[in-house]
Design a protein around this motif. Structure first.
Motif, PDB file in Angstrom:
ATOM      1  N   THR A  17       0.806  -1.204   0.000  1.00 30.19           N
ATOM      2  CA  THR A  17       0.000   0.000   0.000  1.00 30.19           C
ATOM      3  C   THR A  17       0.845   1.262   0.000  1.00 30.19           C
ATOM      4  O   THR A  17       0.329   2.354  -0.111  1.00 30.19           O
ATOM      5  N   ALA A  18       2.142   1.117   0.152  1.00 31.30           N
ATOM      6  CA  ALA A  18       3.000   2.292   0.249  1.00 31.30           C
ATOM      7  C   ALA A  18       3.270   2.877  -1.136  1.00 31.30           C
ATOM      8  O   ALA A  18       3.391   2.157  -2.125  1.00 31.30           O
ATOM      9  N   GLU A  19       3.343   4.207  -1.185  1.00 26.40           N
ATOM     10  CA  GLU A  19       3.651   4.876  -2.436  1.00 26.40           C
ATOM     11  C   GLU A  19       5.151   4.836  -2.690  1.00 26.40           C
ATOM     12  O   GLU A  19       5.954   4.893  -1.770  1.00 26.40           O
ATOM     13  N   LEU A  20       5.514   4.745  -3.975  1.00 27.35           N
ATOM     14  CA  LEU A  20       6.925   4.812  -4.312  1.00 27.35           C
ATOM     15  C   LEU A  20       7.429   6.231  -4.079  1.00 27.35           C
ATOM     16  O   LEU A  20       6.701   7.199  -4.287  1.00 27.35           O
ATOM     17  N   PRO A  21       8.667   6.386  -3.592  1.00 26.32           N
ATOM     18  CA  PRO A  21       9.207   7.733  -3.378  1.00 26.32           C
ATOM     19  C   PRO A  21       9.271   8.505  -4.689  1.00 26.32           C
ATOM     20  O   PRO A  21       9.656   7.965  -5.723  1.00 26.32           O
ATOM     21  N   ARG A  22       8.876   9.789  -4.623  1.00 19.15           N
ATOM     22  CA  ARG A  22       8.829  10.610  -5.835  1.00 19.15           C
ATOM     23  C   ARG A  22      10.112  11.397  -6.041  1.00 19.15           C
ATOM     24  O   ARG A  22      10.383  11.859  -7.142  1.00 19.15           O
ATOM     25  N   THR A  23      10.892  11.581  -4.975  1.00 21.01           N
ATOM     26  CA  THR A  23      12.117  12.361  -5.081  1.00 21.01           C
ATOM     27  C   THR A  23      13.242  11.645  -4.356  1.00 21.01           C
ATOM     28  O   THR A  23      13.008  10.714  -3.566  1.00 21.01           O
ATOM     29  N   LEU A  24      14.481  12.093  -4.602  1.00 26.75           N
ATOM     30  CA  LEU A  24      15.632  11.536  -3.906  1.00 26.75           C
ATOM     31  C   LEU A  24      15.513  11.781  -2.413  1.00 26.75           C
ATOM     32  O   LEU A  24      15.876  10.922  -1.602  1.00 26.75           O
ATOM     33  N   ARG A  25      14.984  12.947  -2.040  1.00 31.02           N
ATOM     34  CA  ARG A  25      14.818  13.254  -0.622  1.00 31.02           C
ATOM     35  C   ARG A  25      13.863  12.282   0.048  1.00 31.02           C
ATOM     36  O   ARG A  25      14.118  11.798   1.147  1.00 31.02           O
ATOM     37  N   GLU A  26      12.738  11.980  -0.624  1.00 32.37           N
ATOM     38  CA  GLU A  26      11.792  11.018  -0.068  1.00 32.37           C
ATOM     39  C   GLU A  26      12.421   9.639   0.044  1.00 32.37           C
ATOM     40  O   GLU A  26      12.194   8.911   1.016  1.00 32.37           O
ATOM     41  N   SER A  27      13.202   9.266  -0.965  1.00 31.10           N
ATOM     42  CA  SER A  27      13.866   7.965  -0.941  1.00 31.10           C
ATOM     43  C   SER A  27      14.852   7.878   0.219  1.00 31.10           C
ATOM     44  O   SER A  27      14.915   6.864   0.925  1.00 31.10           O
ATOM     45  N   SER A  28      15.621   8.955   0.442  1.00 31.66           N
ATOM     46  CA  SER A  28      16.594   8.982   1.531  1.00 31.66           C
ATOM     47  C   SER A  28      15.896   8.923   2.889  1.00 31.66           C
ATOM     48  O   SER A  28      16.349   8.223   3.799  1.00 31.66           O
ATOM     49  N   ALA A  29      14.779   9.653   2.996  1.00 37.93           N
ATOM     50  CA  ALA A  29      14.029   9.642   4.252  1.00 37.93           C
ATOM     51  C   ALA A  29      13.470   8.256   4.537  1.00 37.93           C
ATOM     52  O   ALA A  29      13.495   7.775   5.677  1.00 37.93           O
ATOM     53  N   GLY A  30      12.973   7.590   3.491  1.00 41.79           N
ATOM     54  CA  GLY A  30      12.440   6.243   3.671  1.00 41.79           C
ATOM     55  C   GLY A  30      13.518   5.258   4.080  1.00 41.79           C
ATOM     56  O   GLY A  30      13.295   4.395   4.939  1.00 41.79           O
ATOM     57  N   SER A  31      14.703   5.394   3.503  1.00 43.01           N
ATOM     58  CA  SER A  31      15.816   4.517   3.866  1.00 43.01           C
ATOM     59  C   SER A  31      16.230   4.741   5.319  1.00 43.01           C
ATOM     60  O   SER A  31      16.532   3.792   6.044  1.00 43.01           O
ATOM     61  N   ALA A  32      16.246   6.004   5.736  1.00 51.89           N
ATOM     62  CA  ALA A  32      16.614   6.318   7.119  1.00 51.89           C
ATOM     63  C   ALA A  32      15.598   5.742   8.088  1.00 51.89           C
ATOM     64  O   ALA A  32      15.959   5.204   9.147  1.00 51.89           O
ATOM     65  N   MET A  33      14.311   5.821   7.755  1.00 53.32           N
ATOM     66  CA  MET A  33      13.264   5.281   8.623  1.00 53.32           C
ATOM     67  C   MET A  33      13.391   3.766   8.729  1.00 53.32           C
ATOM     68  O   MET A  33      13.183   3.191   9.806  1.00 53.32           O
ATOM     69  N   ALA A  34      13.707   3.107   7.629  1.00 62.07           N
ATOM     70  CA  ALA A  34      13.859   1.653   7.656  1.00 62.07           C
ATOM     71  C   ALA A  34      15.090   1.243   8.445  1.00 62.07           C
ATOM     72  O   ALA A  34      15.107   0.201   9.104  1.00 62.07           O
TER      73      ALA A  34
END
Length: 243
Positions: free
Chosen positions: A105-122
């Motif tokens: 159900t999760a949306e794919l990250p739209r920007t590099l910043r979102e991707s980095s934030a998601g990696s940090a949360m994981a």
């Protein structure tokens, strides 16, 4: 005579209460507020409005419903209205439902910043008042391997575990009704990590001792060099597992 489902159970209030709770959490903006508040801190209505990308009046309306429904508590200081999750049980409900929703159900990250934030949360984050992500799993696994935590019959600290917390200077408040140790399903790792009184005490200790620090505006945390050294000494966790 035809009977309704509620009448056949004799508990119509229970069904309507469950439906009302589900409706409270079924709105995407309100769900976003609950997820943001899993960091355990109090947020202003304005901060949550900006986080969700809604106007202040919309945020205020949604927050009023969450407070009335018992999911949030609020306090006012001057002009500011602060809200937080009502208690650890609400946090557990939100985290469990998030894990149940699954990654599909999760949306794919739209920007590099979102991707980095998601990696940090994981990699590492707070889950209300305990540690989650790969960091939370690494700590839970280390406690289990060393016989400090049992998972075979539910989560429970062993006698050795109680001594370990005391020796590490981590105070366990055992006066309340909260479980000493509880399993919490991690929505990124799909495994359980340590929650309850012990999980909260461990999280508080690593933050207070600056073994971990918060990063960014989300719930993400990272282990400091001092934290890597101390966790290696106390639990034998390799630094690579904490990065």
């Amino acid at each position: 005579m035809t009977t309704t489902g509620a009448g056949s159970t004799g508990k119509p209030g229970r069904a309507s209460g469950l439906a009302a709770l589900a409706a409270l959490m079924a709105d995407e903006t309100r769900a976003g507020f609950l997820l943001a508040l899993l960091d355990g801190r109090a947020w202003t209505a304005g901060e949550l409005a900006r986080h969700a990308g809604v106007v202040a009046s919309t945020a205020s309306e949604h927050l009023g419903k969450l407070v009335a429904g018992g999911l949030l508590t609020e306090e006012r200081q001057g002009r500011h209205r602060y809200v937080r999750l009502a208690d650890a049980r609400v946090a557990q409900l939100v985290e469990d439902l998030t894990a149940r929703a699954g990654p599909a159900t999760a949306e794919l990250p739209r920007t590099l910043r979102e991707s980095s934030a998601g990696s940090a949360m994981a990699r590492g984050r707070t889950c209300y008042d305990h540690l989650a992500g790969r960091l939370g799993i690494a700590l839970t696994d280390a406690l289990t391997v060393r016989g400090l935590l049992r998972q075979d019959t539910g989560f429970a600290l062993t006698d050795a575990g109680l001594h370990w917390f005391a020796a590490a200077g981590i105070d366990l408040d055992r006066t309340g009704r909260r479980p000493l140790a509880r399993a919490c399903l991690d929505w990124t790792e799909r495994r359980t990590h340590l929650a309850g009184t012990a999980g909260a005490a461990l999280c508080r200790h690593v933050l207070d001792a600056h073994w971990c620090v918060r990063i960014g505006s989300e719930r993400a945390v990272k282990v400091t060099p001092e934290g890597e050294r101390r966790l290696a000494e106390l639990l034998g966790i390799e630094a690579t597992a904490l990065r």
